[in-house]
Design a protein around this motif. Structure first.
Motif, PDB file in Angstrom:
ATOM      1  N   HIS A  93       0.844  -1.200   0.000  1.00  0.00           N
ATOM      2  CA  HIS A  93       0.000   0.000   0.000  1.00  0.00           C
ATOM      3  C   HIS A  93       0.877   1.248   0.000  1.00  0.00           C
ATOM      4  CE1 HIS A  93      -3.353  -2.612   0.781  1.00  0.00           C
ATOM      5  NE2 HIS A  93      -2.786  -3.037   1.890  1.00  0.00           N
ATOM      6  N   PHE A  94       1.927   1.233   0.818  1.00  0.00           N
ATOM      7  CA  PHE A  94       2.846   2.363   0.883  1.00  0.00           C
ATOM      8  C   PHE A  94       3.502   2.607  -0.470  1.00  0.00           C
ATOM      9  CE2 PHE A  94       7.204   3.921   1.630  1.00  0.00           C
ATOM     10  CZ  PHE A  94       6.891   5.172   2.137  1.00  0.00           C
ATOM     11  N   MET A  95       3.978   1.536  -1.102  1.00  0.00           N
ATOM     12  CA  MET A  95       4.644   1.675  -2.403  1.00  0.00           C
ATOM     13  C   MET A  95       3.678   2.199  -3.468  1.00  0.00           C
ATOM     14  SD  MET A  95       7.702   0.887  -1.846  1.00  0.00           S
ATOM     15  CE  MET A  95       8.869  -0.146  -0.999  1.00  0.00           C
ATOM     16  N   ARG A  96       2.450   1.703  -3.472  1.00  0.00           N
ATOM     17  CA  ARG A  96       1.443   2.151  -4.445  1.00  0.00           C
ATOM     18  C   ARG A  96       1.125   3.631  -4.253  1.00  0.00           C
ATOM     19  NH1 ARG A  96      -3.692   2.889  -3.314  1.00  0.00           N
ATOM     20  NH2 ARG A  96      -3.644   1.455  -1.546  1.00  0.00           N
ATOM     21  N   LEU A  97       0.876   4.020  -3.023  1.00  0.00           N
ATOM     22  CA  LEU A  97       0.518   5.404  -2.744  1.00  0.00           C
ATOM     23  C   LEU A  97       1.675   6.349  -3.026  1.00  0.00           C
ATOM     24  CD1 LEU A  97      -1.516   4.731   0.477  1.00  0.00           C
ATOM     25  CD2 LEU A  97      -2.429   5.700  -1.640  1.00  0.00           C
ATOM     26  N   ARG A  98       2.870   5.932  -2.695  1.00  0.00           N
ATOM     27  CA  ARG A  98       4.037   6.764  -2.968  1.00  0.00           C
ATOM     28  C   ARG A  98       4.226   6.938  -4.475  1.00  0.00           C
ATOM     29  NH1 ARG A  98       9.951   5.630  -0.585  1.00  0.00           N
ATOM     30  NH2 ARG A  98       9.735   3.926  -2.052  1.00  0.00           N
ATOM     31  N   ALA A  99       3.992   5.867  -5.239  1.00  0.00           N
ATOM     32  CA  ALA A  99       4.119   5.949  -6.707  1.00  0.00           C
ATOM     33  C   ALA A  99       3.099   6.926  -7.296  1.00  0.00           C
ATOM     34  CB  ALA A  99       3.959   4.564  -7.328  1.00  0.00           C
ATOM     35  N   GLU A 100       1.948   7.044  -6.673  1.00  0.00           N
ATOM     36  CA  GLU A 100       0.927   7.990  -7.119  1.00  0.00           C
ATOM     37  C   GLU A 100       1.246   9.421  -6.662  1.00  0.00           C
ATOM     38  OE1 GLU A 100      -2.744   6.534  -5.474  1.00  0.00           O
ATOM     39  OE2 GLU A 100      -2.650   4.664  -6.622  1.00  0.00           O
ATOM     40  N   TYR A 101       1.730   9.549  -5.432  1.00  0.00           N
ATOM     41  CA  TYR A 101       1.863  10.858  -4.787  1.00  0.00           C
ATOM     42  C   TYR A 101       3.160  11.580  -5.146  1.00  0.00           C
ATOM     43  CZ  TYR A 101       1.642  14.238  -0.927  1.00  0.00           C
ATOM     44  OH  TYR A 101       1.602  15.382  -0.181  1.00  0.00           O
ATOM     45  N   PHE A 102       4.298  10.875  -5.115  1.00  0.00           N
ATOM     46  CA  PHE A 102       5.584  11.537  -5.291  1.00  0.00           C
ATOM     47  C   PHE A 102       5.708  12.283  -6.614  1.00  0.00           C
ATOM     48  CE2 PHE A 102       8.751   9.604  -2.046  1.00  0.00           C
ATOM     49  CZ  PHE A 102       7.888   9.927  -1.017  1.00  0.00           C
ATOM     50  N   PRO A 103       5.257  11.732  -7.743  1.00  0.00           N
ATOM     51  CA  PRO A 103       5.382  12.499  -8.994  1.00  0.00           C
ATOM     52  C   PRO A 103       4.620  13.827  -8.975  1.00  0.00           C
ATOM     53  CG  PRO A 103       5.039  10.192  -9.479  1.00  0.00           C
ATOM     54  CD  PRO A 103       4.804  10.364  -8.000  1.00  0.00           C
ATOM     55  N   THR A 104       3.657  13.973  -8.073  1.00  0.00           N
ATOM     56  CA  THR A 104       2.925  15.236  -7.966  1.00  0.00           C
ATOM     57  C   THR A 104       3.631  16.236  -7.066  1.00  0.00           C
ATOM     58  OG1 THR A 104       1.537  14.654  -6.048  1.00  0.00           O
ATOM     59  CG2 THR A 104       0.745  13.970  -8.243  1.00  0.00           C
ATOM     60  N   LYS A 105       4.618  15.792  -6.304  1.00  0.00           N
ATOM     61  CA  LYS A 105       5.293  16.654  -5.326  1.00  0.00           C
ATOM     62  C   LYS A 105       6.735  16.983  -5.673  1.00  0.00           C
ATOM     63  CE  LYS A 105       2.026  17.375  -2.408  1.00  0.00           C
ATOM     64  NZ  LYS A 105       1.561  18.740  -2.163  1.00  0.00           N
ATOM     65  N   PHE A 106       7.395  16.135  -6.450  1.00  0.00           N
ATOM     66  CA  PHE A 106       8.787  16.356  -6.825  1.00  0.00           C
ATOM     67  C   PHE A 106       8.856  16.879  -8.255  1.00  0.00           C
ATOM     68  CE2 PHE A 106       9.365  13.472  -3.279  1.00  0.00           C
ATOM     69  CZ  PHE A 106      10.560  13.885  -2.704  1.00  0.00           C
ATOM     70  N   ARG A 107       9.810  17.775  -8.524  1.00  0.00           N
ATOM     71  CA  ARG A 107       9.984  18.331  -9.868  1.00  0.00           C
ATOM     72  C   ARG A 107      10.669  17.359 -10.817  1.00  0.00           C
ATOM     73  NH1 ARG A 107      11.336  23.071  -6.807  1.00  0.00           N
ATOM     74  NH2 ARG A 107      13.526  22.499  -6.915  1.00  0.00           N
ATOM     75  N   THR A 108      11.397  16.391 -10.279  1.00  0.00           N
ATOM     76  CA  THR A 108      12.130  15.443 -11.114  1.00  0.00           C
ATOM     77  C   THR A 108      11.603  14.035 -10.876  1.00  0.00           C
ATOM     78  OG1 THR A 108      13.841  14.907  -9.489  1.00  0.00           O
ATOM     79  CG2 THR A 108      14.187  16.894 -10.852  1.00  0.00           C
ATOM     80  N   LYS A 109      12.117  13.090 -11.640  1.00  0.00           N
ATOM     81  CA  LYS A 109      11.727  11.690 -11.455  1.00  0.00           C
ATOM     82  C   LYS A 109      12.620  10.989 -10.441  1.00  0.00           C
ATOM     83  CE  LYS A 109       9.552  11.163 -15.899  1.00  0.00           C
ATOM     84  NZ  LYS A 109       9.400  10.384 -17.114  1.00  0.00           N
ATOM     85  N   ALA A 110      13.583  11.701  -9.903  1.00  0.00           N
ATOM     86  CA  ALA A 110      14.418  11.167  -8.830  1.00  0.00           C
ATOM     87  C   ALA A 110      13.836  11.647  -7.503  1.00  0.00           C
ATOM     88  CB  ALA A 110      15.848  11.663  -8.990  1.00  0.00           C
ATOM     89  N   PHE A 111      13.839  10.759  -6.531  1.00  0.00           N
ATOM     90  CA  PHE A 111      13.240  11.066  -5.236  1.00  0.00           C
ATOM     91  C   PHE A 111      14.264  10.897  -4.125  1.00  0.00           C
ATOM     92  CE2 PHE A 111       9.814   9.106  -7.858  1.00  0.00           C
ATOM     93  CZ  PHE A 111       9.162  10.283  -8.184  1.00  0.00           C
ATOM     94  N   ALA A 112      14.019  11.539  -3.019  1.00  0.00           N
ATOM     95  CA  ALA A 112      14.926  11.497  -1.876  1.00  0.00           C
ATOM     96  C   ALA A 112      15.116  10.066  -1.372  1.00  0.00           C
ATOM     97  CB  ALA A 112      14.371  12.367  -0.748  1.00  0.00           C
ATOM     98  N   PRO A 113      16.298   9.782  -0.813  1.00  0.00           N
ATOM     99  CA  PRO A 113      16.501   8.481  -0.179  1.00  0.00           C
ATOM    100  C   PRO A 113      15.461   8.264   0.915  1.00  0.00           C
ATOM    101  CG  PRO A 113      18.595   9.607  -0.407  1.00  0.00           C
ATOM    102  CD  PRO A 113      17.520  10.599  -0.775  1.00  0.00           C
ATOM    103  N   ASN A 114      15.128   7.008   1.129  1.00  0.00           N
ATOM    104  CA  ASN A 114      14.147   6.648   2.141  1.00  0.00           C
ATOM    105  C   ASN A 114      14.604   5.367   2.829  1.00  0.00           C
ATOM    106  OD1 ASN A 114      11.307   6.864   3.322  1.00  0.00           O
ATOM    107  ND2 ASN A 114      11.305   4.787   2.544  1.00  0.00           N
ATOM    108  N   THR A 115      14.575   5.376   4.144  1.00  0.00           N
ATOM    109  CA  THR A 115      14.781   4.156   4.915  1.00  0.00           C
ATOM    110  C   THR A 115      13.425   3.744   5.447  1.00  0.00           C
ATOM    111  OG1 THR A 115      17.022   4.776   5.507  1.00  0.00           O
ATOM    112  CG2 THR A 115      15.951   3.139   6.904  1.00  0.00           C
ATOM    113  N   LEU A 116      13.040   2.504   5.181  1.00  0.00           N
ATOM    114  CA  LEU A 116      11.739   1.976   5.590  1.00  0.00           C
ATOM    115  C   LEU A 116      11.954   0.954   6.688  1.00  0.00           C
ATOM    116  CD1 LEU A 116       8.673   1.585   5.191  1.00  0.00           C
ATOM    117  CD2 LEU A 116       9.209  -0.036   3.370  1.00  0.00           C
ATOM    118  N   LEU A 117      11.306   1.181   7.828  1.00  0.00           N
ATOM    119  CA  LEU A 117      11.432   0.291   8.979  1.00  0.00           C
ATOM    120  C   LEU A 117      10.070  -0.242   9.387  1.00  0.00           C
ATOM    121  CD1 LEU A 117      13.729   2.698  10.994  1.00  0.00           C
ATOM    122  CD2 LEU A 117      14.465   0.638   9.804  1.00  0.00           C
TER     123      LEU A 117
END
Length: 139
Positions: A93-117
Motif C-alpha cells: 500500500h505504501f509503495m502504491r501510494l508513494r508511486a501515485e503521490y511523489f510524482p505530484t510533489k517532486f519536480r524530477t523523477k528522482a526522489f529522496a533516499p528513504n529508509t523503511l522500517l
C-alpha cells in the motif's frame, strides 16, 4: 537529478534502488531542518483514518507538506526520509501510494533516499505509519 540545493544520486556501480528513492543525496552547504515524524493527526488533534492506511498516508504527507510550507520549503528540499510502518502487510500500500503521490510533489523523477522500517507500534496503536524528513533550508 539536481534540485536547487540537492542532488539525488544513484551511482552506476550500485545495485538498483528497490523502490521510488535514490541511494544518496548530495546536499550543498546550508541550513538544515530535521522534521519530526509526522503522524495521521488532523487539525483537531484526533487520529485520522483509524484502520485505513490510505487515509493515514494522505494525512501524514499533508502534515509533512504543511510543516515544510511553514518554513518556505517543499518536497524538493527533502534530503532524506525515514518511514516507519507497524505492519509489513502495509508495504504494498505504501509503495502504491508513494508511486501515485511523489510524482505530484517532486519536480524530477528522482526522489529522496528513504529508509523503511517495520516496528512494533507507534506512539498510539491507531497509527499505521510515521514519516520523518531531513530538509535543506532554502537560501
Amino acid at each position: 537529478m539536481t534540485t536547487t540545493n540537492l542532488e539525488y544520486l544513484n551511482p552506476e556501480s550500485a545495485c538498483p534502488a528497490q523502490g521510488l528513492y535514490s541511494h544518496m543525496t548530495r546536499v550543498k552547504a546550508g541550513e538544515m531542518y530535521y522534521v519530526a515524524g509526522q503522524l495521521a493527526v488532523g487539525a483537531d488533534g484526533g487520529v485520522v483514518g483509524e484502520g485505513d492506511f490510505d487515509a493515514q498516508f494522505r494525512q501524514v504527507f499533508k502534515n509533512l507538506s504543511d510543516v515544510l510550507a511553514a518554513v518556505g520549503c517543499d518536497f524538493n528540499d527533502i534530503a532524506k526520509f525515514t518511514t516507519y510502518l507497524v505492519s509489513a502487510d502495509d508495504i504494498p500500500h505504501f509503495m502504491r501510494l508513494r508511486a501515485e503521490y511523489f510524482p505530484t510533489k517532486f519536480r524530477t523523477k528522482a526522489f529522496a533516499p528513504n529508509t523503511l522500517l517495520i516496528i512494533n507500534r507507534l506512539v498510539k496503536p491507531e497509527f499505521r505509519l510515521e514519516v520523518e524528513a531531513i530538509v535543506r533550508a532554502r537560501d
